[in-house]
Motif scaffolding. Sequence first.
Motif, PDB file in Angstrom:
ATOM      1  N   MET A 110       0.817  -1.207   0.000  1.00  0.00           N
ATOM      2  CA  MET A 110       0.000   0.000   0.000  1.00  0.00           C
ATOM      3  C   MET A 110       0.853   1.261   0.000  1.00  0.00           C
ATOM      4  SD  MET A 110      -3.009  -0.237  -0.326  1.00  0.00           S
ATOM      5  CE  MET A 110      -3.150   1.495  -0.041  1.00  0.00           C
ATOM      6  N   THR A 111       1.804   1.234   0.922  1.00  0.00           N
ATOM      7  CA  THR A 111       2.659   2.387   1.109  1.00  0.00           C
ATOM      8  C   THR A 111       3.145   2.986  -0.207  1.00  0.00           C
ATOM      9  OG1 THR A 111       3.404   1.570   3.199  1.00  0.00           O
ATOM     10  CG2 THR A 111       4.851   3.091   2.059  1.00  0.00           C
ATOM     11  N   ASN A 112       3.784   2.159  -0.967  1.00  0.00           N
ATOM     12  CA  ASN A 112       4.394   2.646  -2.198  1.00  0.00           C
ATOM     13  C   ASN A 112       3.364   3.123  -3.223  1.00  0.00           C
ATOM     14  OD1 ASN A 112       3.555   0.040  -2.286  1.00  0.00           O
ATOM     15  ND2 ASN A 112       5.649  -0.754  -2.394  1.00  0.00           N
ATOM     16  N   LEU A 113       2.115   2.828  -2.967  1.00  0.00           N
ATOM     17  CA  LEU A 113       1.098   3.317  -3.886  1.00  0.00           C
ATOM     18  C   LEU A 113       0.743   4.756  -3.605  1.00  0.00           C
ATOM     19  CD1 LEU A 113      -1.578   0.630  -4.226  1.00  0.00           C
ATOM     20  CD2 LEU A 113      -0.126   1.660  -5.971  1.00  0.00           C
ATOM     21  N   PHE A 114       0.417   4.954  -2.331  1.00  0.00           N
ATOM     22  CA  PHE A 114      -0.157   6.254  -2.038  1.00  0.00           C
ATOM     23  C   PHE A 114       0.874   7.343  -1.979  1.00  0.00           C
ATOM     24  CE2 PHE A 114      -4.451   5.585  -2.175  1.00  0.00           C
ATOM     25  CZ  PHE A 114      -4.579   4.213  -2.034  1.00  0.00           C
ATOM     26  N   CYS A 115       2.112   6.921  -2.095  1.00  0.00           N
ATOM     27  CA  CYS A 115       3.153   7.927  -2.167  1.00  0.00           C
ATOM     28  C   CYS A 115       2.956   8.787  -3.403  1.00  0.00           C
ATOM     29  CB  CYS A 115       4.515   7.264  -2.165  1.00  0.00           C
ATOM     30  SG  CYS A 115       4.712   6.087  -3.486  1.00  0.00           S
ATOM     31  N   TRP A 116       2.263   8.297  -4.371  1.00  0.00           N
ATOM     32  CA  TRP A 116       2.052   9.111  -5.582  1.00  0.00           C
ATOM     33  C   TRP A 116       0.734   9.869  -5.536  1.00  0.00           C
ATOM     34  CZ3 TRP A 116       4.897   8.598 -10.383  1.00  0.00           C
ATOM     35  CH2 TRP A 116       5.968   7.711 -10.291  1.00  0.00           C
ATOM     36  N   MET A 117      -0.095   9.471  -4.616  1.00  0.00           N
ATOM     37  CA  MET A 117      -1.485   9.910  -4.734  1.00  0.00           C
ATOM     38  C   MET A 117      -1.660  11.415  -4.668  1.00  0.00           C
ATOM     39  SD  MET A 117      -3.413   7.272  -5.226  1.00  0.00           S
ATOM     40  CE  MET A 117      -5.047   7.463  -4.533  1.00  0.00           C
ATOM     41  N   ASN A 118      -0.697  12.081  -4.055  1.00  0.00           N
ATOM     42  CA  ASN A 118      -0.864  13.521  -3.946  1.00  0.00           C
ATOM     43  C   ASN A 118      -0.825  14.218  -5.289  1.00  0.00           C
ATOM     44  OD1 ASN A 118      -1.561  14.587  -1.592  1.00  0.00           O
ATOM     45  ND2 ASN A 118       0.293  15.800  -1.380  1.00  0.00           N
ATOM     46  N   PHE A 119      -0.154  13.596  -6.213  1.00  0.00           N
ATOM     47  CA  PHE A 119      -0.096  14.195  -7.545  1.00  0.00           C
ATOM     48  C   PHE A 119      -1.143  13.613  -8.435  1.00  0.00           C
ATOM     49  CE2 PHE A 119       3.485  16.210  -6.510  1.00  0.00           C
ATOM     50  CZ  PHE A 119       4.392  15.361  -5.941  1.00  0.00           C
ATOM     51  N   ASN A 120      -1.972  12.786  -7.869  1.00  0.00           N
ATOM     52  CA  ASN A 120      -2.801  12.031  -8.787  1.00  0.00           C
ATOM     53  C   ASN A 120      -3.654  12.957  -9.606  1.00  0.00           C
ATOM     54  OD1 ASN A 120      -5.382  12.565  -7.777  1.00  0.00           O
ATOM     55  ND2 ASN A 120      -4.817  11.342  -6.008  1.00  0.00           N
ATOM     56  N   SER A 121      -3.984  12.424 -10.735  1.00  0.00           N
ATOM     57  CA  SER A 121      -4.734  13.216 -11.683  1.00  0.00           C
ATOM     58  C   SER A 121      -6.208  12.881 -11.587  1.00  0.00           C
ATOM     59  CB  SER A 121      -4.239  12.918 -13.079  1.00  0.00           C
ATOM     60  OG  SER A 121      -2.841  13.037 -13.085  1.00  0.00           O
ATOM     61  N   VAL A 150      12.396   8.745  -0.870  1.00  0.00           N
ATOM     62  CA  VAL A 150      12.135   7.622   0.027  1.00  0.00           C
ATOM     63  C   VAL A 150      12.957   6.388  -0.341  1.00  0.00           C
ATOM     64  CG1 VAL A 150      10.148   6.788  -1.317  1.00  0.00           C
ATOM     65  CG2 VAL A 150      10.236   6.349   1.139  1.00  0.00           C
ATOM     66  N   SER A 151      13.412   6.318  -1.599  1.00  0.00           N
ATOM     67  CA  SER A 151      14.151   5.127  -2.023  1.00  0.00           C
ATOM     68  C   SER A 151      15.635   5.209  -1.716  1.00  0.00           C
ATOM     69  CB  SER A 151      13.988   4.920  -3.535  1.00  0.00           C
ATOM     70  OG  SER A 151      12.654   4.676  -3.836  1.00  0.00           O
ATOM     71  N   ALA A 152      16.147   6.406  -1.430  1.00  0.00           N
ATOM     72  CA  ALA A 152      17.588   6.496  -1.205  1.00  0.00           C
ATOM     73  C   ALA A 152      17.913   7.301   0.057  1.00  0.00           C
ATOM     74  CB  ALA A 152      18.284   7.073  -2.436  1.00  0.00           C
ATOM     75  N   PHE A 153      18.172   8.602  -0.106  1.00  0.00           N
ATOM     76  CA  PHE A 153      18.751   9.346   1.015  1.00  0.00           C
ATOM     77  C   PHE A 153      17.740   9.917   2.023  1.00  0.00           C
ATOM     78  CE2 PHE A 153      22.387   9.661  -2.013  1.00  0.00           C
ATOM     79  CZ  PHE A 153      23.265   8.908  -1.242  1.00  0.00           C
ATOM     80  N   HIS A 154      16.463   9.754   1.762  1.00  0.00           N
ATOM     81  CA  HIS A 154      15.439  10.197   2.727  1.00  0.00           C
ATOM     82  C   HIS A 154      15.532  11.669   3.106  1.00  0.00           C
ATOM     83  CE1 HIS A 154      14.825   5.892   3.313  1.00  0.00           C
ATOM     84  NE2 HIS A 154      13.645   6.219   3.731  1.00  0.00           N
ATOM     85  N   LEU A 155      16.058  12.494   2.195  1.00  0.00           N
ATOM     86  CA  LEU A 155      16.072  13.917   2.505  1.00  0.00           C
ATOM     87  C   LEU A 155      14.666  14.482   2.401  1.00  0.00           C
ATOM     88  CD1 LEU A 155      19.286  14.776   0.535  1.00  0.00           C
ATOM     89  CD2 LEU A 155      18.927  15.342   2.929  1.00  0.00           C
ATOM     90  N   LEU A 156      13.952  14.017   1.388  1.00  0.00           N
ATOM     91  CA  LEU A 156      12.627  14.554   1.104  1.00  0.00           C
ATOM     92  C   LEU A 156      11.642  13.396   1.105  1.00  0.00           C
ATOM     93  CD1 LEU A 156      11.704  17.449   0.278  1.00  0.00           C
ATOM     94  CD2 LEU A 156      11.640  16.605  -2.066  1.00  0.00           C
ATOM     95  N   VAL A 157      10.942  13.210   2.207  1.00  0.00           N
ATOM     96  CA  VAL A 157       9.963  12.128   2.259  1.00  0.00           C
ATOM     97  C   VAL A 157       8.616  12.697   2.681  1.00  0.00           C
ATOM     98  CG1 VAL A 157      11.660  10.344   2.751  1.00  0.00           C
ATOM     99  CG2 VAL A 157      10.558  11.549   4.640  1.00  0.00           C
ATOM    100  N   PHE A 158       7.568  11.944   2.434  1.00  0.00           N
ATOM    101  CA  PHE A 158       6.213  12.447   2.628  1.00  0.00           C
ATOM    102  C   PHE A 158       5.384  11.470   3.452  1.00  0.00           C
ATOM    103  CE2 PHE A 158       7.982  14.463  -1.003  1.00  0.00           C
ATOM    104  CZ  PHE A 158       7.496  15.746  -0.956  1.00  0.00           C
ATOM    105  N   PRO A 159       4.489  12.005   4.286  1.00  0.00           N
ATOM    106  CA  PRO A 159       3.655  11.120   5.102  1.00  0.00           C
ATOM    107  C   PRO A 159       2.844  10.154   4.246  1.00  0.00           C
ATOM    108  CG  PRO A 159       3.330  13.420   5.742  1.00  0.00           C
ATOM    109  CD  PRO A 159       4.178  13.420   4.523  1.00  0.00           C
ATOM    110  N   GLU A 160       2.394  10.599   3.069  1.00  0.00           N
ATOM    111  CA  GLU A 160       1.575   9.727   2.232  1.00  0.00           C
ATOM    112  C   GLU A 160       2.324   8.472   1.814  1.00  0.00           C
ATOM    113  OE1 GLU A 160       2.219  13.142   1.984  1.00  0.00           O
ATOM    114  OE2 GLU A 160       1.858  13.279  -0.166  1.00  0.00           O
ATOM    115  N   SER A 161       3.650   8.568   1.747  1.00  0.00           N
ATOM    116  CA  SER A 161       4.400   7.385   1.353  1.00  0.00           C
ATOM    117  C   SER A 161       4.762   6.555   2.577  1.00  0.00           C
ATOM    118  CB  SER A 161       5.643   7.790   0.561  1.00  0.00           C
ATOM    119  OG  SER A 161       6.407   8.709   1.301  1.00  0.00           O
ATOM    120  N   GLY A 162       4.048   6.804   3.674  1.00  0.00           N
ATOM    121  CA  GLY A 162       4.248   5.994   4.867  1.00  0.00           C
ATOM    122  C   GLY A 162       5.448   6.399   5.693  1.00  0.00           C
TER     123      GLY A 162
END
Lengths: 464, 464
Positions: free
Chosen positions: A1-12, B79-91
């Motif tokens: 799930m996690t890796n999905l909603f990471c995009w959702m903020n930009f969703n179209s 989120v995949s590498a250096f975690h400088l810029l991560v977002f709550p939506e991506s868990g």
Amino acid sequence: MTNLFCWMNFNSFSSLSWLNPLLATTNESETSNSTLVLAGVLLSLVIVYFASKLGGEICARINLPPVLGELVGGVLVGVSAFHLLVFPESGSTADNSLVITFLQNTAGLTPEATESVFAAQSEVISLLAELGVIILLFEIGLESDLKELIRVGPQAAIVAVVGVVAPFATGTAGLVYLFNVPVIPAIFAGAALTATSIGITAKVLAELGQLSSKEGQIIIGAAVLDDVLGIIVLAVVASLVKTGEVQIVNIIYLIISAGAFLIGAILIGRFLSPYFVSLVDEMKTRGQVLLTALIFAFTLSYIATAIQLEAILGAFAAGLVLAETEKRKELEEQVIPVADILVPVFFVCVGAKTDLSVLNPAVESNREGLIIATFLILVAILGKVITGFTLFGQNDLNKLSIGVGMIPRGEVGLVFAGVGSASGALSESTEAAIIMMVILTTFIAPPLLRLVFKEMETKPETIT
Amino acid sequence: MTNLFCWMNFNSFSSLSWLNPLLATTNESETSNSTLVLAGVLLSLVIVYFASKLGGEICARINLPPVLGELVGGVLVGVSAFHLLVFPESGSTADNSLVITFLQNTAGLTPEATESVFAAQSEVISLLAELGVIILLFEIGLESDLKELIRVGPQAAIVAVVGVVAPFATGTAGLVYLFNVPVIPAIFAGAALTATSIGITAKVLAELGQLSSKEGQIIIGAAVLDDVLGIIVLAVVASLVKTGEVQIVNIIYLIISAGAFLIGAILIGRFLSPYFVSLVDEMKTRGQVLLTALIFAFTLSYIATAIQLEAILGAFAAGLVLAETEKRKELEEQVIPVADILVPVFFVCVGAKTDLSVLNPAVESNREGLIIATFLILVAILGKVITGFTLFGQNDLNKLSIGVGMIPRGEVGLVFAGVGSASGALSESTEAAIIMMVILTTFIAPPLLRLVFKEMETKPETIT
């Protein structure tokens, strides 16, 4: 799930309100909320731009500074009038916001999501406003001349120091002896009289084309120093109230860090600026000058914030340094549109957050405050106007304009009132008086400044 | 109190951490939080600009599209590498964010304030990214030619329809018959194959200077139609899953509102554009062209959002209409710096939010998903590549480039996966497969697109 909603903020496809039952609760609400926040921000920006252009254009036509129009436009759309643009910090709730009501009626905002959408939208608009004043000071820095600023440094220092000491001493003493205000609140009110809102003054100077005049540079230099002095005064006053004595260590730390930052930023910046030019010349992708400059400006702004100064000081220092490079012109051209979209957010928000209910005579503490306010306003104006005249023997200077340029207290004066009020030191009527003083000096300064600079221009004609 | 703190968000002295004991609790935390959010946003923007320029410049030097570099730069800081810029939506939590850790260590962020500062800062950056893609589409609209777009309309429609039907049918049927995937998840996966990410394609076309070529205009037209078709496909699929039948009323509503919006926006816009020009000519204050245009663009974006379309469609329509006025050139010049500071936020955030852990073969569902993913990727690429070749008898067209331009699924494909997953219809491996497909098509499209357009350019030389 996690890796999905990471995009959702930009969703179209995030306007999924018609899919409600289908979506799991949190994801759904996150998704559609982010669309609604975007909708709220878009609507708020339309309101901001409309208010700023309407107010600015009207003022431009009746020979007032456009920035006054932006402030008044902000008042009209804000908490004091139409409630289109209101903020939680000013005690408004989502129910008071016409933008939120509009979202509920047109974009399917549900009652449950209302509070969080209102909070998020207000946060974003407030932050755009803060970026606006940062970009404004960066632009002012770019249009300033470091050498000229250093040359007028002594005069600017005199203006800044007199402009802090005179209103503080007069205000505090007057309140204690004339109005029998207790010492502590009197000191707070006096301190609130010291600060100058550099944003408003700088914008008016830019509009008048006076930024690079000697008077303009003295005002800018003094306003920057005033900002630093204001931080120090606040620290002194606050520690005085808290412990009954001045915490010398804090004060020294502040003075040293402010001095080290301003001098350090300029020295390191001058050292780095040749590398900036050659780096930018090497780069091949779009926006190389602007983005590299903003990396520098935002880094300095961050450092300034981290050492308890203000972000705008960092942006100003960055502008000053980059103004000395050969990229100045290119950079100035590119900063203009960025400033055009961000700076109005600042001024309109300042207006929108101004609560004129303090002027309502039906409230008793307002009536009491009115007499103190009249006194504070007099001190606020005269205490700054005299600063120019302390520059003895320089008869080519428009000394009146320098003093007038230091008048607007803007948001800075309110911070003093806020800190004082939070500490329980201020009575309601004194607090109301400080706010009245801030509102009046803020709104009166732009037209006054225009008047005194106009006078200077037309003087030769009246002589001939 | 109320009227005081309404200003505090702009306060200049808000780094009051050393005044903590003095200030009443809520006001103090509000104030210093807003400074810390600003500090976090400044730091995040420095990271975004640095990542975008570093990635972009490297790609420009090895003959890849700079936008790919911005995406990869985003992956590196995300989120995949250096975690400088991560977002709550991506868990991610605040503890995972290096920006937050940095704020704690340098700017005095307290543990209590951490979560709210992290949330607010992420909200602001996400919103700047959304404004970025809105400005990008506005700029693309400005650089497009409405007449040309209408002229290539039929071809664009064919490309769009084939590009939706072919991958959907092949993908769904293949999953059911080759991989024994149940019908419902197969339909979701098939639907995820349909959408085109207009942002990435448009940016690459602009970088190649191919936006106004016939191929470029067909791709843009088709991508816009694809966006609308995607919304309809999602509605169909979602209602199919939910109720077992297609809710015809919703579908008809969507089709009518999308059509009415696009045609209405352009017709009304063309009717209003002479007034736009004369209004702007009348105005005297700075930024008149840009702000008036943005009022128009943001209003259309808002309407698009409110009727459950996408904000970017409104911005694109506004750009198209204003491109026909005499202010086009002036507006284009002023939009460039605005796009330069906002668009990178979008691409870097897309990269930063991409979680490559789905490619980790140690996770079992990823291994299972890999075979399905290979199939989906083939269908995703071939299903779009063939679209160009369905334009029979137009031998002057670079048909391959049209198909390649439709390849990137970007964020849009993930929304399908997200909706499917939230509905419980998708298995983990199918979900992972969809995400792999989206990542690959998104990152492969820019270099491929450059390749096929390069080939076109060099063809005449190889012949002679």
